[in-house]
Design a protein around this motif. Structure first.
Motif, PDB file in Angstrom:
ATOM      1  N   ARG A   1      -6.269 123.351 -36.272  1.00  0.00           N
ATOM      2  CA  ARG A   1      -6.397 122.513 -37.465  1.00  0.00           C
ATOM      3  C   ARG A   1      -7.274 121.296 -37.184  1.00  0.00           C
ATOM      4  N   LEU A   2      -7.063 120.642 -36.043  1.00  0.00           N
ATOM      5  CA  LEU A   2      -7.885 119.485 -35.710  1.00  0.00           C
ATOM      6  C   LEU A   2      -9.348 119.868 -35.516  1.00  0.00           C
ATOM      7  N   VAL A   3      -9.585 121.020 -34.900  1.00  0.00           N
ATOM      8  CA  VAL A   3     -10.959 121.471 -34.695  1.00  0.00           C
ATOM      9  C   VAL A   3     -11.666 121.671 -36.037  1.00  0.00           C
ATOM     10  N   ARG A   4     -10.983 122.276 -36.990  1.00  0.00           N
ATOM     11  CA  ARG A   4     -11.576 122.483 -38.321  1.00  0.00           C
ATOM     12  C   ARG A   4     -11.914 121.148 -38.984  1.00  0.00           C
ATOM     13  N   ILE A   5     -10.980 120.215 -38.926  1.00  0.00           N
ATOM     14  CA  ILE A   5     -11.200 118.926 -39.581  1.00  0.00           C
ATOM     15  C   ILE A   5     -12.309 118.152 -38.881  1.00  0.00           C
ATOM     16  N   ALA A   6     -12.332 118.191 -37.571  1.00  0.00           N
ATOM     17  CA  ALA A   6     -13.379 117.503 -36.825  1.00  0.00           C
ATOM     18  C   ALA A   6     -14.760 118.006 -37.231  1.00  0.00           C
ATOM     19  N   GLY A   7     -14.865 119.325 -37.437  1.00  0.00           N
ATOM     20  CA  GLY A   7     -16.136 119.883 -37.875  1.00  0.00           C
ATOM     21  C   GLY A   7     -16.556 119.363 -39.235  1.00  0.00           C
ATOM     22  N   GLU A   8     -15.597 119.148 -40.106  1.00  0.00           N
ATOM     23  CA  GLU A   8     -15.905 118.657 -41.449  1.00  0.00           C
ATOM     24  C   GLU A   8     -16.418 117.219 -41.440  1.00  0.00           C
ATOM     25  N   ILE A   9     -15.996 116.409 -40.475  1.00  0.00           N
ATOM     26  CA  ILE A   9     -16.400 115.001 -40.469  1.00  0.00           C
ATOM     27  C   ILE A   9     -17.459 114.699 -39.406  1.00  0.00           C
ATOM     28  N   GLY A  10     -17.997 115.743 -38.786  1.00  0.00           N
ATOM     29  CA  GLY A  10     -19.099 115.529 -37.861  1.00  0.00           C
ATOM     30  C   GLY A  10     -18.703 115.039 -36.490  1.00  0.00           C
ATOM     31  N   ARG A  11     -17.493 115.395 -36.034  1.00  0.00           N
ATOM     32  CA  ARG A  11     -17.084 115.080 -34.671  1.00  0.00           C
ATOM     33  C   ARG A  11     -17.094 116.362 -33.855  1.00  0.00           C
ATOM     34  N   PRO A  12     -18.170 116.662 -33.126  1.00  0.00           N
ATOM     35  CA  PRO A  12     -18.149 117.856 -32.277  1.00  0.00           C
ATOM     36  C   PRO A  12     -17.040 117.751 -31.250  1.00  0.00           C
ATOM     37  N   VAL A  13     -16.344 118.866 -31.025  1.00  0.00           N
ATOM     38  CA  VAL A  13     -15.194 118.869 -30.130  1.00  0.00           C
ATOM     39  C   VAL A  13     -15.667 118.990 -28.684  1.00  0.00           C
ATOM     40  N   ALA A  14     -15.160 118.128 -27.817  1.00  0.00           N
ATOM     41  CA  ALA A  14     -15.569 118.106 -26.417  1.00  0.00           C
ATOM     42  C   ALA A  14     -15.011 119.303 -25.672  1.00  0.00           C
ATOM     43  N   THR A  15     -15.858 119.942 -24.892  1.00  0.00           N
ATOM     44  CA  THR A  15     -15.386 120.944 -23.938  1.00  0.00           C
ATOM     45  C   THR A  15     -14.715 120.212 -22.777  1.00  0.00           C
ATOM     46  N   PRO A  16     -13.969 120.926 -21.933  1.00  0.00           N
ATOM     47  CA  PRO A  16     -13.426 120.256 -20.751  1.00  0.00           C
ATOM     48  C   PRO A  16     -14.507 119.583 -19.902  1.00  0.00           C
ATOM     49  N   ALA A  17     -15.662 120.225 -19.748  1.00  0.00           N
ATOM     50  CA  ALA A  17     -16.735 119.628 -18.953  1.00  0.00           C
ATOM     51  C   ALA A  17     -17.226 118.330 -19.586  1.00  0.00           C
ATOM     52  N   GLU A  18     -17.350 118.327 -20.914  1.00  0.00           N
ATOM     53  CA  GLU A  18     -17.796 117.112 -21.604  1.00  0.00           C
ATOM     54  C   GLU A  18     -16.729 116.030 -21.551  1.00  0.00           C
ATOM     55  N   ALA A  19     -15.461 116.412 -21.645  1.00  0.00           N
ATOM     56  CA  ALA A  19     -14.380 115.434 -21.520  1.00  0.00           C
ATOM     57  C   ALA A  19     -14.373 114.819 -20.125  1.00  0.00           C
ATOM     58  N   ARG A  20     -14.631 115.631 -19.111  1.00  0.00           N
ATOM     59  CA  ARG A  20     -14.704 115.087 -17.747  1.00  0.00           C
ATOM     60  C   ARG A  20     -15.811 114.041 -17.637  1.00  0.00           C
ATOM     61  N   GLU A  21     -16.932 114.323 -18.274  1.00  0.00           N
ATOM     62  CA  GLU A  21     -18.045 113.373 -18.238  1.00  0.00           C
ATOM     63  C   GLU A  21     -17.669 112.073 -18.935  1.00  0.00           C
ATOM     64  N   ILE A  22     -17.017 112.179 -20.081  1.00  0.00           N
ATOM     65  CA  ILE A  22     -16.599 110.988 -20.832  1.00  0.00           C
ATOM     66  C   ILE A  22     -15.619 110.153 -20.022  1.00  0.00           C
ATOM     67  N   LEU A  23     -14.660 110.817 -19.351  1.00  0.00           N
ATOM     68  CA  LEU A  23     -13.582 110.117 -18.662  1.00  0.00           C
ATOM     69  C   LEU A  23     -13.897 109.827 -17.194  1.00  0.00           C
ATOM     70  N   GLY A  24     -15.065 110.210 -16.731  1.00  0.00           N
ATOM     71  CA  GLY A  24     -15.449 109.917 -15.358  1.00  0.00           C
ATOM     72  C   GLY A  24     -14.744 110.771 -14.324  1.00  0.00           C
ATOM     73  N   LEU A  25     -14.364 111.987 -14.709  1.00  0.00           N
ATOM     74  CA  LEU A  25     -13.719 112.910 -13.770  1.00  0.00           C
ATOM     75  C   LEU A  25     -14.776 113.775 -13.093  1.00  0.00           C
ATOM     76  N   LYS A  26     -14.409 114.341 -11.975  1.00  0.00           N
ATOM     77  CA  LYS A  26     -15.318 115.230 -11.260  1.00  0.00           C
ATOM     78  C   LYS A  26     -15.428 116.560 -11.994  1.00  0.00           C
ATOM     79  N   ALA A  27     -16.565 117.215 -11.818  1.00  0.00           N
ATOM     80  CA  ALA A  27     -16.736 118.538 -12.406  1.00  0.00           C
ATOM     81  C   ALA A  27     -15.728 119.502 -11.804  1.00  0.00           C
ATOM     82  N   ALA A  28     -15.263 120.439 -12.617  1.00  0.00           N
ATOM     83  CA  ALA A  28     -14.264 121.397 -12.162  1.00  0.00           C
ATOM     84  C   ALA A  28     -14.893 122.394 -11.199  1.00  0.00           C
ATOM     85  N   ALA A  29     -14.095 122.811 -10.231  1.00  0.00           N
ATOM     86  CA  ALA A  29     -14.517 123.868  -9.310  1.00  0.00           C
ATOM     87  C   ALA A  29     -13.698 125.106  -9.630  1.00  0.00           C
ATOM     88  N   ILE A  30     -14.214 125.936 -10.519  1.00  0.00           N
ATOM     89  CA  ILE A  30     -13.503 127.136 -10.950  1.00  0.00           C
ATOM     90  C   ILE A  30     -14.116 128.346 -10.271  1.00  0.00           C
TER      91      ILE A  30
END
Length: 284
Positions: free
Chosen positions: A254-283
């Protein structure tokens, strides 16, 4: 700090899957075993959540901070190839576990762990987070490279966080989670959210966790303000009034749908790591 939304700001969605108190009797979709929690995490990741906030339960369904159970959930998630960010709770069920037990998950070096920044009445219980406990928890998180999710249930908790930041015990980037609507904390209103956002240091990142019916309402406001959002069955068992949610993923979708309607692209985990200053995941 400025809370205005810039065009293209990516939205970090956190999914709080289980919590300490909800039960399957209240909503059969609630995940409680390690396998159920991991499966729910994967579903939320596929739906668009960048972070999953974990609590674990013992065999009787009671909240526990057992690192072995946390570790099992994490292993199941990563074995499925997921790069979702794992946030382990140190809340311990508001007085149901000792301070040392509550800190034990930090030794697993999760990317994020909750940091409840003060004491408060919590329903019919008292949720104690003493200055000594917070000092030790902050030190342990620094030592193990864990980002504190600074949970604030009322303005005094923000002030506690600011003191810890000024003393160098909490280090940037600061990630605040405002938990509004708990009985004993600040009410789940827009006025309270705006007040708390205005208090935090410039450059901090923040998210809203509304309890019960406040979950969606405050989530929409936070999206418009440029903040981030938490959803999930820990905080709200319903999709609409009188209609139980069928899964954590349903609430994320539901949040993803609403975010799309108001122009907030949803962050992937990699993008969230960049925003929060976390290290890239080693998967693998």
């Amino acid at each position: 700090m400025s809370s205005s939304m810039r065009s293209g700001d990516r939205l970090i969605i956190s999914a709080a899957l289980t919590g300490s108190w909800p039960s399957k009797e209240q909503n059969p979709a609630l995940p409680v075993t390690e396998e159920e929690i991991a499966q729910s995490a994967l579903e939320c990741w596929h739906a668009g959540a960048a972070i999953v906030h974990l609590h674990v339960r013992d065999d009787a369904g009671k909240v526990t901070c057992d690192p072995n159970r946390y570790s099992k959930v994490r292993d199941l998630i990563t074995a499925a190839g997921s790069d979702v960010i794992i946030n382990m709770s140190t809340g311990g069920g508001a007085g149901q576990t000792t301070d040392e037990e509550r800190m034990a998950p930090v030794d697993l070096k999760p990317e994020i762990a909750s940091f409840d920044c003060g004491s408060l009445n919590f329903g019919q219980r008292v949720f104690v987070n003493s200055p000594q406990f917070l000092d030790e928890l902050a030190d342990r998180m620094t030592r193990f490279g864990v980002l504190p999710e600074i949970e604030c249930f009322e303005p005094g908790h923000v002030q506690n966080a600011i003191r810890l930041i000024d003393d160098g015990k909490l280090k940037p980037p600061n990630w605040f989670q405002f938990v509004l609507g708990v009985r004993g904390g600040s009410p789940g209103t827009v006025k309270q959210l705006v007040h708390l956002v205005d208090m935090i240091p410039s450059g901090s990142h923040w998210s809203i966790c509304g309890i019960g019916r406040a979950q969606l309402q405050l989530g929409l406001v936070a999206m418009g303000m440029g903040g981030h959002v938490r959803t999930g069955l820990e905080d709200n068992l319903y999709y609409h009034k009188g209609e139980l949610a069928t899964s954590n993923a349903q609430l994320v979708e539901r949040l993803v749908r609403i975010a799309g309607e108001i122009g907030r692209p949803v962050a992937t985990p990699a993008e969230a790591r960049e925003i929060l200053g976390l290290k890239a995941a080693a998967i693998a």
